[in-house]
Motif scaffolding. Sequence first.
Motif, PDB file in Angstrom:
ATOM      1  N   VAL A   5      -4.984  -9.918   5.360  1.00 19.48           N
ATOM      2  CA  VAL A   5      -4.097  -8.840   4.925  1.00 19.48           C
ATOM      3  C   VAL A   5      -4.242  -8.713   3.416  1.00 19.48           C
ATOM      4  CG1 VAL A   5      -1.718  -8.014   4.802  1.00 19.48           C
ATOM      5  CG2 VAL A   5      -2.466  -9.351   6.792  1.00 19.48           C
ATOM      6  N   VAL A   6      -4.508  -7.491   2.947  1.00 20.56           N
ATOM      7  CA  VAL A   6      -4.733  -7.249   1.526  1.00 20.56           C
ATOM      8  C   VAL A   6      -3.765  -6.173   1.044  1.00 20.56           C
ATOM      9  CG1 VAL A   6      -6.453  -6.735  -0.240  1.00 20.56           C
ATOM     10  CG2 VAL A   6      -7.192  -7.697   1.963  1.00 20.56           C
ATOM     11  N   ASP A   7      -2.910  -6.553   0.089  1.00 20.12           N
ATOM     12  CA  ASP A   7      -1.944  -5.619  -0.482  1.00 20.12           C
ATOM     13  C   ASP A   7      -1.501  -6.166  -1.831  1.00 20.12           C
ATOM     14  OD1 ASP A   7       0.638  -4.129  -0.975  1.00 20.12           O
ATOM     15  OD2 ASP A   7       0.193  -3.356   1.022  1.00 20.12           O
ATOM     16  N   ASP A   8      -1.233  -5.298  -2.779  1.00 21.70           N
ATOM     17  CA  ASP A   8      -0.803  -5.752  -4.103  1.00 21.70           C
ATOM     18  C   ASP A   8       0.701  -6.008  -4.185  1.00 21.70           C
ATOM     19  OD1 ASP A   8      -0.591  -2.901  -3.846  1.00 21.70           O
ATOM     20  OD2 ASP A   8      -0.287  -2.746  -6.003  1.00 21.70           O
ATOM     21  N   LYS A   9       1.428  -5.731  -3.138  1.00 29.21           N
ATOM     22  CA  LYS A   9       2.870  -5.978  -3.099  1.00 29.21           C
ATOM     23  C   LYS A   9       3.142  -7.258  -2.309  1.00 29.21           C
ATOM     24  CE  LYS A   9       4.117  -1.863  -4.854  1.00 29.21           C
ATOM     25  NZ  LYS A   9       2.916  -1.507  -5.550  1.00 29.21           N
ATOM     26  N   GLN A  10       3.689  -8.263  -2.993  1.00 29.85           N
ATOM     27  CA  GLN A  10       3.943  -9.553  -2.358  1.00 29.85           C
ATOM     28  C   GLN A  10       4.894  -9.439  -1.172  1.00 29.85           C
ATOM     29  OE1 GLN A  10       2.245 -12.415  -3.264  1.00 29.85           O
ATOM     30  NE2 GLN A  10       3.090 -13.164  -1.330  1.00 29.85           N
ATOM     31  N   ILE A  11       5.861  -8.529  -1.255  1.00 24.35           N
ATOM     32  CA  ILE A  11       6.812  -8.373  -0.156  1.00 24.35           C
ATOM     33  C   ILE A  11       6.103  -7.894   1.119  1.00 24.35           C
ATOM     34  CG2 ILE A  11       7.522  -6.015  -0.741  1.00 24.35           C
ATOM     35  CD1 ILE A  11      10.415  -6.971   0.031  1.00 24.35           C
ATOM     36  N   ILE A  12       5.097  -7.047   0.971  1.00 23.04           N
ATOM     37  CA  ILE A  12       4.309  -6.579   2.123  1.00 23.04           C
ATOM     38  C   ILE A  12       3.501  -7.735   2.689  1.00 23.04           C
ATOM     39  CG2 ILE A  12       2.489  -5.004   2.904  1.00 23.04           C
ATOM     40  CD1 ILE A  12       4.984  -3.473   2.199  1.00 23.04           C
ATOM     41  N   LEU A  13       2.844  -8.490   1.809  1.00 24.41           N
ATOM     42  CA  LEU A  13       2.064  -9.654   2.263  1.00 24.41           C
ATOM     43  C   LEU A  13       2.948 -10.624   3.029  1.00 24.41           C
ATOM     44  CD1 LEU A  13      -0.174 -10.395  -0.864  1.00 24.41           C
ATOM     45  CD2 LEU A  13      -0.868  -9.291   1.283  1.00 24.41           C
ATOM     46  N   ASP A  14       4.119 -10.919   2.481  1.00 21.18           N
ATOM     47  CA  ASP A  14       5.022 -11.879   3.123  1.00 21.18           C
ATOM     48  C   ASP A  14       5.518 -11.373   4.478  1.00 21.18           C
ATOM     49  OD1 ASP A  14       4.727 -13.541   0.919  1.00 21.18           O
ATOM     50  OD2 ASP A  14       6.649 -12.971   0.013  1.00 21.18           O
ATOM     51  N   GLU A  18       4.526 -13.059   8.097  1.00 24.39           N
ATOM     52  CA  GLU A  18       5.551 -13.548   9.028  1.00 24.39           C
ATOM     53  C   GLU A  18       5.428 -12.874  10.390  1.00 24.39           C
ATOM     54  OE1 GLU A  18      10.399 -13.678   9.542  1.00 24.39           O
ATOM     55  OE2 GLU A  18       9.565 -13.350   7.545  1.00 24.39           O
ATOM     56  N   LEU A  19       5.282 -11.555  10.400  1.00 28.08           N
ATOM     57  CA  LEU A  19       5.162 -10.803  11.653  1.00 28.08           C
ATOM     58  C   LEU A  19       3.964 -11.276  12.469  1.00 28.08           C
ATOM     59  CD1 LEU A  19       5.952  -8.318  13.475  1.00 28.08           C
ATOM     60  CD2 LEU A  19       4.298  -7.029  12.089  1.00 28.08           C
ATOM     61  N   LEU A  20       2.812 -11.339  11.825  1.00 28.68           N
ATOM     62  CA  LEU A  20       1.581 -11.671  12.543  1.00 28.68           C
ATOM     63  C   LEU A  20       1.539 -13.135  12.972  1.00 28.68           C
ATOM     64  CD1 LEU A  20      -0.855  -9.595  10.335  1.00 28.68           C
ATOM     65  CD2 LEU A  20       0.038  -8.992  12.592  1.00 28.68           C
ATOM     66  N   ASP A 102       0.483   4.790   8.198  1.00 33.09           N
ATOM     67  CA  ASP A 102       1.325   5.140   7.058  1.00 33.09           C
ATOM     68  C   ASP A 102       2.264   3.993   6.717  1.00 33.09           C
ATOM     69  OD1 ASP A 102       0.562   7.868   6.475  1.00 33.09           O
ATOM     70  OD2 ASP A 102       1.485   8.434   8.387  1.00 33.09           O
ATOM     71  N   LYS A 103       2.572   3.907   5.435  1.00 33.45           N
ATOM     72  CA  LYS A 103       3.620   3.017   4.965  1.00 33.45           C
ATOM     73  C   LYS A 103       4.859   3.871   4.739  1.00 33.45           C
ATOM     74  CE  LYS A 103       1.652  -0.648   2.233  1.00 33.45           C
ATOM     75  NZ  LYS A 103       1.301  -1.015   0.859  1.00 33.45           N
ATOM     76  N   PRO A 104       6.058   3.380   4.979  1.00 34.69           N
ATOM     77  CA  PRO A 104       6.347   2.026   5.442  1.00 34.69           C
ATOM     78  C   PRO A 104       5.813   1.802   6.855  1.00 34.69           C
ATOM     79  CG  PRO A 104       8.366   3.331   5.358  1.00 34.69           C
ATOM     80  CD  PRO A 104       7.274   4.176   4.795  1.00 34.69           C
ATOM     81  N   ILE A 105       5.517   0.557   7.132  1.00 34.78           N
ATOM     82  CA  ILE A 105       4.830   0.178   8.358  1.00 34.78           C
ATOM     83  C   ILE A 105       5.797   0.117   9.529  1.00 34.78           C
ATOM     84  CG2 ILE A 105       3.522  -1.677   9.466  1.00 34.78           C
ATOM     85  CD1 ILE A 105       2.650  -2.408   6.527  1.00 34.78           C
ATOM     86  N   ASP A 106       5.390   0.747  10.617  1.00 35.93           N
ATOM     87  CA  ASP A 106       6.099   0.634  11.889  1.00 35.93           C
ATOM     88  C   ASP A 106       5.511  -0.597  12.579  1.00 35.93           C
ATOM     89  OD1 ASP A 106       6.614   0.763  14.693  1.00 35.93           O
ATOM     90  OD2 ASP A 106       6.962   2.918  14.546  1.00 35.93           O
ATOM     91  N   GLU A 107       6.269  -1.695  12.586  1.00 36.34           N
ATOM     92  CA  GLU A 107       5.743  -2.974  13.073  1.00 36.34           C
ATOM     93  C   GLU A 107       5.278  -2.907  14.521  1.00 36.34           C
ATOM     94  OE1 GLU A 107       8.685  -5.980  12.265  1.00 36.34           O
ATOM     95  OE2 GLU A 107       8.222  -5.971  10.119  1.00 36.34           O
ATOM     96  N   GLU A 108       6.009  -2.214  15.377  1.00 39.73           N
ATOM     97  CA  GLU A 108       5.633  -2.112  16.786  1.00 39.73           C
ATOM     98  C   GLU A 108       4.287  -1.404  16.944  1.00 39.73           C
ATOM     99  OE1 GLU A 108       7.285  -0.029  20.840  1.00 39.73           O
ATOM    100  OE2 GLU A 108       8.763  -0.821  19.425  1.00 39.73           O
ATOM    101  N   ASN A 109       4.115  -0.290  16.233  1.00 38.23           N
ATOM    102  CA  ASN A 109       2.842   0.432  16.309  1.00 38.23           C
ATOM    103  C   ASN A 109       1.704  -0.374  15.696  1.00 38.23           C
ATOM    104  OD1 ASN A 109       3.748   2.650  17.720  1.00 38.23           O
ATOM    105  ND2 ASN A 109       4.260   3.799  15.882  1.00 38.23           N
ATOM    106  N   LEU A 110       1.980  -1.119  14.630  1.00 33.00           N
ATOM    107  CA  LEU A 110       0.962  -1.973  14.034  1.00 33.00           C
ATOM    108  C   LEU A 110       0.489  -3.016  15.044  1.00 33.00           C
ATOM    109  CD1 LEU A 110      -0.765  -3.024  11.666  1.00 33.00           C
ATOM    110  CD2 LEU A 110       1.212  -4.415  10.998  1.00 33.00           C
TER     111      LEU A 110
END
Length: 127
Positions: A5-14, A18-20, A102-110
């Motif tokens: 997972v590559v993103d410059d926002k730490q909150i997205i990475l975290d 956790e989700l994955l 699209d962001k924000p991410i829909d976790e179910e669709n992801l």
Amino acid sequence: MQILVVDDKQIILDSLDELLTTHGYLVDTACNGLAASEKLQNSGYDLFIVDHLMPVMNGIQLTKQIRQHDIYAHTPVIFMTTQGKSLVESLGDSQLFSTIIDKPIDEENLLKSINALLTSNTRCQSL
């Protein structure tokens, strides 16, 4: 299954870590395209989740580098953007990506996208 997972926002990475991880995936993270590019040399990934706009190296540049590696030429790439799918598709590089979300991410669709991409990826089927 190993996911980078590559993103410059730490909150997205975290949150994605956790989700994955909760769903049984092995997760590695990078805070920009250059850091991710360096990780390509040391590990075998089954899927990439890449942010569009990042400093140092953006997601399109990173995905082009990913595709240059023979081992990753057909590895699924999920491309995340805040700019809208239609804008990314109009840039002419959309064929590099397996899917655009699209962001924000829909976790179910992801999770549905990941499952569909990994089950159709022959590299993953052989593991």
